[in-house]
Motif scaffolding. Sequence first.
Motif, PDB file in Angstrom:
ATOM      1  N   TYR A  39       4.510 -10.951   4.667  1.00 40.68           N
ATOM      2  CA  TYR A  39       3.591  -9.825   4.527  1.00 40.68           C
ATOM      3  C   TYR A  39       3.759  -9.154   3.166  1.00 40.68           C
ATOM      4  O   TYR A  39       2.781  -8.852   2.480  1.00 40.68           O
ATOM      5  N   LEU A  40       5.008  -8.913   2.776  1.00 39.27           N
ATOM      6  CA  LEU A  40       5.266  -8.244   1.498  1.00 39.27           C
ATOM      7  C   LEU A  40       4.746  -9.077   0.328  1.00 39.27           C
ATOM      8  O   LEU A  40       4.042  -8.553  -0.549  1.00 39.27           O
ATOM      9  N   PHE A  41       5.069 -10.361   0.330  1.00 35.99           N
ATOM     10  CA  PHE A  41       4.673 -11.166  -0.825  1.00 35.99           C
ATOM     11  C   PHE A  41       3.202 -11.541  -0.805  1.00 35.99           C
ATOM     12  O   PHE A  41       2.641 -11.885  -1.856  1.00 35.99           O
ATOM     13  N   ARG A  42       2.548 -11.432   0.333  1.00 35.46           N
ATOM     14  CA  ARG A  42       1.096 -11.547   0.350  1.00 35.46           C
ATOM     15  C   ARG A  42       0.487 -10.347  -0.370  1.00 35.46           C
ATOM     16  O   ARG A  42      -0.454 -10.490  -1.153  1.00 35.46           O
ATOM     17  N   VAL A  43       1.026  -9.160  -0.123  1.00 31.50           N
ATOM     18  CA  VAL A  43       0.549  -7.960  -0.828  1.00 31.50           C
ATOM     19  C   VAL A  43       0.804  -8.095  -2.326  1.00 31.50           C
ATOM     20  O   VAL A  43      -0.065  -7.795  -3.158  1.00 31.50           O
ATOM     21  N   LEU A  44       2.010  -8.556  -2.687  1.00 22.72           N
ATOM     22  CA  LEU A  44       2.325  -8.728  -4.107  1.00 22.72           C
ATOM     23  C   LEU A  44       1.429  -9.785  -4.740  1.00 22.72           C
ATOM     24  O   LEU A  44       1.014  -9.653  -5.899  1.00 22.72           O
ATOM     25  N   GLN A  45       1.132 -10.832  -3.994  1.00 22.90           N
ATOM     26  CA  GLN A  45       0.244 -11.881  -4.486  1.00 22.90           C
ATOM     27  C   GLN A  45      -1.141 -11.312  -4.784  1.00 22.90           C
ATOM     28  O   GLN A  45      -1.758 -11.613  -5.819  1.00 22.90           O
ATOM     29  N   TYR A  46      -1.625 -10.474  -3.883  1.00 22.34           N
ATOM     30  CA  TYR A  46      -2.956  -9.872  -4.053  1.00 22.34           C
ATOM     31  C   TYR A  46      -2.983  -8.906  -5.235  1.00 22.34           C
ATOM     32  O   TYR A  46      -3.895  -8.942  -6.068  1.00 22.34           O
ATOM     33  N   VAL A  47      -1.964  -8.049  -5.326  1.00 17.93           N
ATOM     34  CA  VAL A  47      -1.932  -7.022  -6.377  1.00 17.93           C
ATOM     35  C   VAL A  47      -1.753  -7.640  -7.757  1.00 17.93           C
ATOM     36  O   VAL A  47      -2.361  -7.186  -8.737  1.00 17.93           O
ATOM     37  N   THR A  48      -0.924  -8.658  -7.857  1.00 19.38           N
ATOM     38  CA  THR A  48      -0.601  -9.247  -9.163  1.00 19.38           C
ATOM     39  C   THR A  48      -1.498 -10.414  -9.543  1.00 19.38           C
ATOM     40  O   THR A  48      -1.461 -10.855 -10.697  1.00 19.38           O
ATOM     41  N   ASP A  49      -2.276 -10.925  -8.574  1.00 18.96           N
ATOM     42  CA  ASP A  49      -3.064 -12.136  -8.803  1.00 18.96           C
ATOM     43  C   ASP A  49      -2.177 -13.270  -9.309  1.00 18.96           C
ATOM     44  O   ASP A  49      -2.600 -14.081 -10.139  1.00 18.96           O
ATOM     45  N   ARG A  50      -0.935 -13.267  -8.819  1.00 16.16           N
ATOM     46  CA  ARG A  50       0.079 -14.283  -9.128  1.00 16.16           C
ATOM     47  C   ARG A  50       0.609 -14.210 -10.556  1.00 16.16           C
ATOM     48  O   ARG A  50       1.409 -15.054 -10.965  1.00 16.16           O
ATOM     49  N   GLU A  51       0.202 -13.245 -11.338  1.00 19.67           N
ATOM     50  CA  GLU A  51       0.609 -13.166 -12.738  1.00 19.67           C
ATOM     51  C   GLU A  51       2.007 -12.572 -12.854  1.00 19.67           C
ATOM     52  O   GLU A  51       2.277 -11.480 -12.334  1.00 19.67           O
ATOM     53  N   ILE A  52       2.878 -13.276 -13.567  1.00 16.24           N
ATOM     54  CA  ILE A  52       4.272 -12.884 -13.689  1.00 16.24           C
ATOM     55  C   ILE A  52       4.438 -11.505 -14.338  1.00 16.24           C
ATOM     56  O   ILE A  52       5.198 -10.675 -13.831  1.00 16.24           O
ATOM     57  N   PRO A  53       3.771 -11.198 -15.471  1.00 14.67           N
ATOM     58  CA  PRO A  53       3.964  -9.874 -16.083  1.00 14.67           C
ATOM     59  C   PRO A  53       3.639  -8.721 -15.137  1.00 14.67           C
ATOM     60  O   PRO A  53       4.350  -7.709 -15.113  1.00 14.67           O
ATOM     61  N   LYS A  54       2.567  -8.872 -14.357  1.00 14.36           N
ATOM     62  CA  LYS A  54       2.231  -7.819 -13.388  1.00 14.36           C
ATOM     63  C   LYS A  54       3.311  -7.713 -12.318  1.00 14.36           C
ATOM     64  O   LYS A  54       3.674  -6.607 -11.894  1.00 14.36           O
ATOM     65  N   ALA A  55       3.825  -8.858 -11.877  1.00 10.27           N
ATOM     66  CA  ALA A  55       4.890  -8.841 -10.875  1.00 10.27           C
ATOM     67  C   ALA A  55       6.137  -8.187 -11.422  1.00 10.27           C
ATOM     68  O   ALA A  55       6.831  -7.442 -10.712  1.00 10.27           O
TER      69      ALA A  55
END
Length: 425
Positions: free
Chosen positions: A90-106
Amino acid sequence: MNDGMMIIPSTIQKVYVELANSTYDWPFVVLLLLAELLLGTIIILKVPYTEIDWEAYMQEVDFWWIEGEYDYRNIYGGTGPLVYPAGFLYLFRVLQYVTDREIPKAQVLFLGFYVATQAVAMILYNLTLRQTRKQFTSEKSISHNELSVCHTIWSFRIAMGCLCLSKRYHSIFLLRLFNDGPTMLMAYLSFWCFVTQRWNVGCFLFSLAVSLKMNVLLFAPGLLYLLLQNSLIMTIPRLAICGITQLVVGAPFLLRHPVSYLRKAFELDRQFFYKWTVNFKFLPEEVFLSKSWAIFLLVLHLVLLTIYHYNLYKYRSGDVGPKQTVSTLFISNFVGICCARTLHYQFYSWYFAALPFLLWQETTYPLPVRILLLAAIEYAFLTFPATPLSSAVLQITHWAILIPCVLLLRKTSIPIQEKEESKRN
């Protein structure tokens, strides 16, 4: 140290005492956190990111979110099968959505996790100063006893400063994006609730932390002791909160493939690779992998927990105040760390924030020795790959800290007013 202060001009002594006043506690924390924010930003901008698990996390989320897979046996990433409970997905699905998988955003988000984790840890440290600060007075003439109290306060502030000095701890959050970081943030938030007597909320958050990664269960023996000490009657309902939270979080998987979920998400018999161990590189590989060695460590773990909690009940029974709460949780976890079958580099985040606390609160080592012990552990976790020497240094240092905490537990009383203060806050 006291005698040295007595030859310093009285004006400087008064400033030294005044700055030890509680008025400056939170400004001190804010300055440390601002420094952390600045340093973290520089690290993200200047130090290359190292890919280890982020892409694997994203692949595991895809199996569940995109392909609709609920059987844990069929969810995996580039580093192997999924071995974390459902809260992780659940957490990393949210992070995936927010960051669009981009490392700098993460990395920016993980900088937020890092600063928040440090903030909560420092709050826990500050809350333990209350008992010491009751001895503090703002007299015009500086007494020898007052200086002693000030030395204690400043020494503990040095401990808080040490929280900001770990190269490996920064890299775990900012350059590796391991799930251990947000897991520990959630765990420390639950500890904050326990310290402030919000036990129900704390149990809920603690269970959420377990749903991110099961290493949080190392704190469970200490939590059980605290629950029993706080309220025998309420212990079962609060344990029920922990259990129900796990059932709700895992429900989509438990209802479809319960055995698969329980076996993989809470894989207690997981076999680790010898090449990645940080703490036992001095052992032959066949010993490291042997079942007899695993049984020995498990028995040692149980024996040390029994000794510690017996001593805790014998010497510190009574009201559960901030110091006892934090110490009990940290030591329970640290016993598990010292008896762990293996430690990987990211596991450092499981207990780094506890090390200064344990050294300053549970040992009587002089300041230089405390700092040396912290530096020795940092050296071990910065040595890559681990060597027999670095593992030996780590083990010796671990046990140098653990023995005073468990076997030489200092007999102290926990004042009832400490609990009353925590309730008011």
